[in-house]
Design a protein around this motif. Structure first.
Motif, PDB file in Angstrom:
ATOM      1  N   ASN A  34      18.082  22.519 -32.746  1.00 16.38           N
ATOM      2  CA  ASN A  34      17.101  21.482 -33.023  1.00 16.38           C
ATOM      3  C   ASN A  34      17.258  20.371 -31.991  1.00 16.38           C
ATOM      4  O   ASN A  34      18.308  19.757 -31.876  1.00 16.38           O
ATOM      5  N   SER A  35      16.216  20.081 -31.235  1.00 18.16           N
ATOM      6  CA  SER A  35      16.312  19.118 -30.148  1.00 18.16           C
ATOM      7  C   SER A  35      16.378  17.679 -30.646  1.00 18.16           C
ATOM      8  O   SER A  35      16.770  16.797 -29.905  1.00 18.16           O
ATOM      9  N   THR A  36      15.993  17.395 -31.907  1.00 18.37           N
ATOM     10  CA  THR A  36      16.047  16.031 -32.403  1.00 18.37           C
ATOM     11  C   THR A  36      17.415  15.678 -32.967  1.00 18.37           C
ATOM     12  O   THR A  36      17.721  14.510 -33.135  1.00 18.37           O
ATOM     13  N   LYS A  37      18.250  16.652 -33.262  1.00 16.34           N
ATOM     14  CA  LYS A  37      19.588  16.410 -33.810  1.00 16.34           C
ATOM     15  C   LYS A  37      20.570  16.239 -32.669  1.00 16.34           C
ATOM     16  O   LYS A  37      20.626  17.039 -31.756  1.00 16.34           O
ATOM     17  N   HIS A  38      21.356  15.167 -32.731  1.00 10.58           N
ATOM     18  CA  HIS A  38      22.361  14.915 -31.714  1.00 10.58           C
ATOM     19  C   HIS A  38      23.727  15.288 -32.287  1.00 10.58           C
ATOM     20  O   HIS A  38      24.211  14.644 -33.209  1.00 10.58           O
ATOM     21  N   TYR A  39      24.344  16.329 -31.752  1.00 14.79           N
ATOM     22  CA  TYR A  39      25.636  16.784 -32.233  1.00 14.79           C
ATOM     23  C   TYR A  39      26.787  16.094 -31.508  1.00 14.79           C
ATOM     24  O   TYR A  39      27.887  16.055 -32.002  1.00 14.79           O
ATOM     25  N   TYR A  41      32.342  16.299 -30.846  1.00 12.87           N
ATOM     26  CA  TYR A  41      31.116  16.695 -31.542  1.00 12.87           C
ATOM     27  C   TYR A  41      31.232  16.457 -33.041  1.00 12.87           C
ATOM     28  O   TYR A  41      32.328  16.327 -33.588  1.00 12.87           O
ATOM     29  N   GLN A  63      30.150  18.747 -35.143  1.00 18.39           N
ATOM     30  CA  GLN A  63      30.457  20.075 -35.672  1.00 18.39           C
ATOM     31  C   GLN A  63      31.564  20.693 -34.840  1.00 18.39           C
ATOM     32  O   GLN A  63      31.960  20.166 -33.818  1.00 18.39           O
ATOM     33  N   ASP A  69      25.943  22.230 -29.266  1.00 18.14           N
ATOM     34  CA  ASP A  69      26.220  21.769 -30.624  1.00 18.14           C
ATOM     35  C   ASP A  69      27.702  21.680 -30.953  1.00 18.14           C
ATOM     36  O   ASP A  69      28.063  21.300 -32.055  1.00 18.14           O
TER      37      ASP A  69
END
Length: 136
Positions: free
Chosen positions: A2-7, A61, A63, A98
């Motif tokens: 998902n490009s909107t989530k910043h991991y 990160y 995650q 990620d």
């Protein structure tokens, strides 16, 4: 992904002011780091000077594998003898991933196809159009 989530939580850049292997990273810090930070304000970037060590970048990160100490395992990438352009590519790569380890994908490369055919999820299931033939 998902490009909107910043991991990515933070980046830590370690370099030496004396060693030649840090030359490209020193140029990147002097010329390009402010531009990169301005283009990516959502990430925390810390810069540390080390004596007599090769340069590397540590990415933390949200995650990833949990260590026994309760923190996530960081990704460490050596940037020894890299040019400023290569370092910017590595920062973009670390920004876009990620944090999980890459998994190997098994791909079949063969010039001769299998006699049995390729497996697919519907293998062995009867379709409605198929009819059983009775042999008397």
């Amino acid at each position: 992904m998902n490009s909107t989530k910043h991991y990515l939580k933070s980046l830590e850049i370690y370099f030496s002011t004396h060693w030649g292997s840090s030359r490209g990273l020193n140029k990147f810090i002097a010329n390009n780091l402010k531009k990169w930070k301005k283009a990516n304000p959502q990430y925390e970037v810390k810069v540390f000077a080390l004596k007599h060590k090769h340069p590397f970048i540590r990415a933390n990160y949200l995650q990833g594998r949990l260590l026994p100490s309760g923190v996530r395992e960081p990704t460490v990438r050596s940037v020894r003898n890299y040019t400023p352009e290569q370092i910017e590519d590595i920062l973009d790569f670390l920004k876009n991933r990620d944090g999980k380890k890459a998994k190997k994908v098994n791909t079949i490369y063969s010039e001769t196809p299998s006699i049995q055919g390729f497996w697919h999820p519907w293998l062995g299931l009867q379709r409605e159009t198929d009819q059983k033939i009775k042999i008397a």
